[in-house]
Write an enzyme that holds these catalytic residues in place. Sequence first.
Site, PDB file in Angstrom:
ATOM      1  CB  ALA A 109      31.253  39.968 -48.477  1.00 12.50           C
ATOM      2  CG  ASP A 151      31.509  37.456 -44.709  1.00  7.80           C
ATOM      3  OD1 ASP A 151      31.403  37.582 -43.043  1.00  7.80           O
ATOM      4  OD2 ASP A 151      31.377  36.530 -45.130  1.00  7.80           O
TER       5      ASP A 151
HETATM    6  C1  MEV Z   1      30.284  33.356 -41.915  1.00  8.12           C
HETATM    7  O1  MEV Z   1      30.918  33.746 -42.487  1.00  8.12           O
HETATM    8  C2  MEV Z   1      30.064  34.049 -40.759  1.00  8.12           C
HETATM    9  C3  MEV Z   1      28.606  33.500 -40.265  1.00  8.12           C
HETATM   10  O2  MEV Z   1      28.769  34.222 -38.479  1.00  8.12           O
HETATM   11  C4  MEV Z   1      27.557  34.130 -40.255  1.00  8.12           C
HETATM   12  C5  MEV Z   1      28.129  36.091 -40.396  1.00  8.12           C
HETATM   13  O3  MEV Z   1      28.608  35.829 -39.218  1.00  8.12           O
HETATM   14  O4  MEV Z   1      26.983  36.557 -41.014  1.00  8.12           O
HETATM   15  C6  MEV Z   1      28.594  31.846 -39.688  1.00  8.12           C
END
Ligand code: MEV
Length: 317
Positions: A109, A151
């Site tokens: 991100a 993110d």
């Molecule tokens: C990844 O950092 C976090 C998850 O919740 C996936 C997302 O939010 O896209 C696992």
Amino acid sequence: MDSMASAPGKAILFGEHAVVYDKPAIALAINKRATITIKESHKDYTSIKSDNIGLEAIISPETGLKLKKGEIGILNYILKALEFYHDSKPIKIKLEIEIPIGAGLGSSAAVTVATIAALDKYHKRKTTLPSIAKRAHKVELEVQGAASPLDTSISTHGGLIYLNEEKKIDQIKGDLKDSLVIGYTQSEDTAKMVKLVKERMERHPTIINHIMDAIAHTTKKAKKALETNDKECLGELMNINQGLLDAIGVNTRSLSDMIYTSREAGALGSKITGAGGGGSIIAYSPNRTRKIIETLKRKGYNAMKADPSKKGVIIEH
Ligand code: MEV
């Protein structure tokens, strides 16, 4: 015109995975950043280089993409951002990154947000934070197949944020300075972990839906604990969230070991942060981060202090 932009990595405090099912989440930007520099190129190809992760690639209209050094991983995000937000003029792109790659700490991100912001500056486009966050989310979705806006939002806006059920972002209060430790290993693919949870959801919809609701309640209560600086409660809620993450199938032996190691070393709470299946844990230990880091390192894990960063994306002028 040359341009430069940087964006921070992130740690999710509460609500990972549940956020994919429209539940709330709490995340913070951390003081580790990705920086993208774009310069004009006088060659007939675009080059992308990162010394600190050993990456080198060129793209030319004749030969397409040539990966000269390193792995395609994070490069996919830069390529997709170029496809969407750049014309075909050759440029030189440099990536500097302090965020551990592929550890669930928002490296992709941060790279995406920094690339889009640097491209906006390069093309002298008027830009806004919501627009950068939205386009960065689009890039993540294209590359990963599934991604919540969490993110890319946190990397763009910085600070400590609460993403509510309607995907609206609120900056919230919370004293997390000198309190957080991240222990990390290489993580599984986020998309793979999201799929794994989806499959468990399909096999046991009632149970997993209840767990997602329980994570949502935990997150909402954690918001209050942060705002009132109720440290004991915040730590306990992290441990509850961890139990629920275990139940949806994203825990591993080494994550568990890091989690219990940090609790035994005095953390008030500790849990997986990010997608799990490998990756990272976050431990909450106000003013006692050093002891947790030392203990994790003694057991052979990577560990670092993660201070919150108020700053999101920065475009250098
Ligand atoms: C990844 O950092 C976090 C998850 O919740 C996936 C997302 O939010 O896209 C696992």
